[in-house]
Enzyme design. Structure first.
Site, PDB file in Angstrom:
ATOM      1  N   GLN A 176      48.083  45.981  43.422  1.00 16.04           N
ATOM      2  CA  GLN A 176      48.630  44.716  43.931  1.00 16.04           C
ATOM      3  C   GLN A 176      50.110  44.888  44.276  1.00 16.04           C
ATOM      4  O   GLN A 176      50.573  44.406  45.314  1.00 16.04           O
ATOM      5  CB  GLN A 176      48.451  43.608  42.891  1.00 16.04           C
ATOM      6  CG  GLN A 176      46.985  43.242  42.682  1.00 16.04           C
ATOM      7  CD  GLN A 176      46.775  42.261  41.546  1.00 16.04           C
ATOM      8  OE1 GLN A 176      47.725  41.847  40.879  1.00 16.04           O
ATOM      9  NE2 GLN A 176      45.530  41.897  41.303  1.00 16.04           N
ATOM     10  N   ASP A 327      39.071  47.190  36.114  1.00 14.45           N
ATOM     11  CA  ASP A 327      38.402  45.884  35.938  1.00 14.45           C
ATOM     12  C   ASP A 327      37.082  46.001  35.175  1.00 14.45           C
ATOM     13  O   ASP A 327      36.461  44.990  34.856  1.00 14.45           O
ATOM     14  CB  ASP A 327      38.142  45.242  37.300  1.00 14.45           C
ATOM     15  CG  ASP A 327      39.443  44.792  37.967  1.00 14.45           C
ATOM     16  OD1 ASP A 327      40.423  44.529  37.254  1.00 14.45           O
ATOM     17  OD2 ASP A 327      39.470  44.713  39.212  1.00 14.45           O
ATOM     18  N   ARG A 403      35.608  38.106  34.234  1.00  8.58           N
ATOM     19  CA  ARG A 403      34.979  39.354  33.762  1.00  8.58           C
ATOM     20  C   ARG A 403      34.699  39.318  32.256  1.00  8.58           C
ATOM     21  O   ARG A 403      33.756  39.964  31.784  1.00  8.58           O
ATOM     22  CB  ARG A 403      35.824  40.560  34.138  1.00  8.58           C
ATOM     23  CG  ARG A 403      36.014  40.677  35.649  1.00  8.58           C
ATOM     24  CD  ARG A 403      36.360  42.064  36.109  1.00  8.58           C
ATOM     25  NE  ARG A 403      36.947  42.009  37.440  1.00  8.58           N
ATOM     26  CZ  ARG A 403      36.257  41.837  38.566  1.00  8.58           C
ATOM     27  NH1 ARG A 403      34.949  41.714  38.547  1.00  8.58           N
ATOM     28  NH2 ARG A 403      36.880  41.787  39.730  1.00  8.58           N
TER      29      ARG A 403
HETATM   30  C1  S3P Z   1      43.391  44.607  42.704  1.00  9.95           C
HETATM   31  C2  S3P Z   1      44.148  45.405  41.897  1.00  9.95           C
HETATM   32  C3  S3P Z   1      44.001  45.460  40.438  1.00  9.95           C
HETATM   33  C4  S3P Z   1      42.699  44.819  39.965  1.00  9.95           C
HETATM   34  C5  S3P Z   1      42.446  43.517  40.653  1.00  9.95           C
HETATM   35  C6  S3P Z   1      42.331  43.732  42.157  1.00  9.95           C
HETATM   36  C7  S3P Z   1      43.622  44.632  44.158  1.00  9.95           C
HETATM   37  O1  S3P Z   1      45.078  44.768  39.843  1.00  9.95           O
HETATM   38  O2  S3P Z   1      42.728  44.622  38.571  1.00  9.95           O
HETATM   39  O3  S3P Z   1      41.249  42.925  40.195  1.00  9.95           O
HETATM   40  O4  S3P Z   1      42.775  44.116  44.918  1.00  9.95           O
HETATM   41  O5  S3P Z   1      44.656  45.179  44.577  1.00  9.95           O
HETATM   42  P1  S3P Z   1      46.496  45.501  39.519  1.00  9.95           P
HETATM   43  O6  S3P Z   1      47.176  45.777  40.786  1.00  9.95           O
HETATM   44  O7  S3P Z   1      47.230  44.497  38.677  1.00  9.95           O
HETATM   45  O8  S3P Z   1      46.115  46.725  38.756  1.00  9.95           O
END
Ligand code: S3P
Length: 449
Positions: A176, A327, A403
């Protein structure tokens, strides 16, 4: 929208063999990115297989508020008429991202280099999560932020008037954060560089290239270096969203622990930055095979076949794999409860800042159901009791976390007494058809009166 007003208590009980085909919904990560990049392209992007869960619908509403024309054509087919890089209008209302960390963080990145001011909020879970990990790098582009203490939502971002490109080493393994920086870099002149020590899901990189941005990725001793050239004209795309491996995890794991089961989960995205759970399950002795492996829309895809696996063994999960299955630890911990011996999960501190503190939420619920769990800051160990030996019988808190709710519903399918969750309503954020899909396979998951 923060749509978790009325709690939905649910119960899951042991059932006969699970069988049939489980068509899980589209990938959540790719769905968010399809809408956001579609809104930043010039012209019409067509999307099929979009996940129509609350998280993604919140992102669709947000893109409309920024001026994009987003149309639902029914059956998972959507179109987005984009406004071009740097073309976002200033929304005339607060942007509510509901439960979605991905939605809010990616949208913050996408708007941070436009001269507009935007206020973001979410539900109680999202408003408790750390945003400084995103607003810190966005400040380097010239964006300003005012939020609550601890860098939490609600929060207002004043986008940069004259953005400058950024070179940023992401301090935590987070797709993210990486994606927010890349999306911000789209509207900054020159080259924005992101360095990640551990590779995280690379959908943004793949999709940016697909939309015509100039982007390169290099694996070095320093880590993965991603270089994006700013201010491209993004070309609209036709996107077929693959089915979500993170959703597939639930019927797959349910089949592994349910006597006599044989379940096919077709068309699952198996991007190596996402598929760590399936490798781990196979190391534990799961009868899990990939059939019909192929490429769809630039992503590797296969049909997964999961069969009842009575002799699962606890293992030490490779911490280098954590980002590719981040996840999936909640449902892995459920499978671990039915394995023989301990399953050790290390290097998973990020689990503490998801929709809930997922180590705490799972450890507490598993213990209440008779499973021994040890945990520390960035590790936990589940002491498996073996098939047929897990008591169950407790009510677990889902903490507004889809989840966690689904993982406990899978737990109840193998325990000797049924397992309940206090609130299954968050399931709708990522897997709105979870209950009918599981019922179709033969599961006994019901809403409590
Ligand atoms: C995601 C990144 C992950 C994941 C989330 C989706 C994404 O989070 O846990 O469900 O789509 O970039 P983080 O970036 O906090 O690891």
């Amino acid at each position: 929208m923060s749509g978790h007003g009325i709690p939905i208590p649910m119960t899951s009980a042991k059932c006969g063999p699970l069988s049939g085909t489980a068509e899980v919904p589209g990938d959540k990560s790719i769905s968010h990115r399809s809408l956001i990049l579609g809104a930043m392209a010039v012209g019409e992007t067509r999307i099929t297989g979009l996940l129509e869960g609350e998280d993604v619908l919140d992102t669709a509403r947000a893109m409309r508020a920024f001026g994009a024309e987003v149309t639902d054509h029914g059956g998972g087919t959507w179109s987005v008429h984009g406004v071009g890089t740097g073309g976002f209008a200033e929304p005339d209302r607060v942007i509510d991202c509901g439960n979605s960390g991905t939605g809010v963080r990616l949208i913050m990145g996408a708007m941070a280099t436009s001269p507009i001011t935007v206020t973001f909020t979410g539900d109680a879970s999202l408003n408790g999560r750390p945003m400084a990990r995103v607003t810190d790098p966005l400040a380097l582009f010239g964006a300003r932020t005012v939020g609550r203490s601890g860098g939490r939502l609600p929060m207002t971002i004043v986008g940069a008037d004259n953005p400058v490109p950024v070179r940023y080493a992401v301090p935590v393994p987070s797709a993210q954060v990486k994606s927010a920086v890349l999306l911000a870099g789209l509207n900054a002149p020159g080259q924005t560089v992101v360095i990640e020590r551990e590779a995280t899901r690379d959908h943004s990189e793949r999709m940016l290239a697909g939309f015509g941005a100039q982007i390169t990725t290099e694996d070095t001793d320093e880590g993965r270096i991603i270089t994006l050239t700013g201010q491209p004209e993004l070309q609209p795309q036709t996107i077929a969203v693959p089915r979500d491996p993170s959703s597939a995890a639930f019927p797959v794991c349910a089949a592994l622990i349910t006597d006599g089961s044989d379940v096919l989960v077709p068309g699952i995205g198996l991007n190596p930055t996402r598929a760590g759970l399936f490798t781990t399950l196979r190391e534990m002795g799961a009868d899990l095979t990939y059939e019909n492996e192929r490429l769809e829309g630039g992503e590797p895809v296969a049909d997964l076949r999961a069969r009842f696996s009575p002799n699962l063994k606890g293992i030490e999960v490779d911490p280098a794999r954590a980002a590719s299955m981040i996840d999936e630890y909640p449902v892995l911990s459920v499978v671990a409860a039915f394995a023989d011996g301990p399953t050790v999960m290390r290097g998973v501190k990020e689990l503490r800042v998801k929709e809930s503190d997922r180590i705490d939420a799972m450890a507490t619920g598993l213990r209440a159901n008779g499973i021994e769990v040890e945990d520390g800051d960035d590790w936990w160990i589940v002491h498996g009791r073996g098939h047929g030996n897990v008591p169950g019988g407790a009510i677990c808190a889902s903490h507004l976390d889809h989840r966690i709710a689904m993982a406990f519903m899978v737990l109840g399918m193998g325990t000797n007494a049924p397992v309940r969750v206090d609130d299954g309503s968050p399931i709708a954020t990522s897997f709105p058809i979870f209950e009918p899909l599981m019922a179709g396979l033969g599961a006994k998951i019901s809403r409590d009166a």
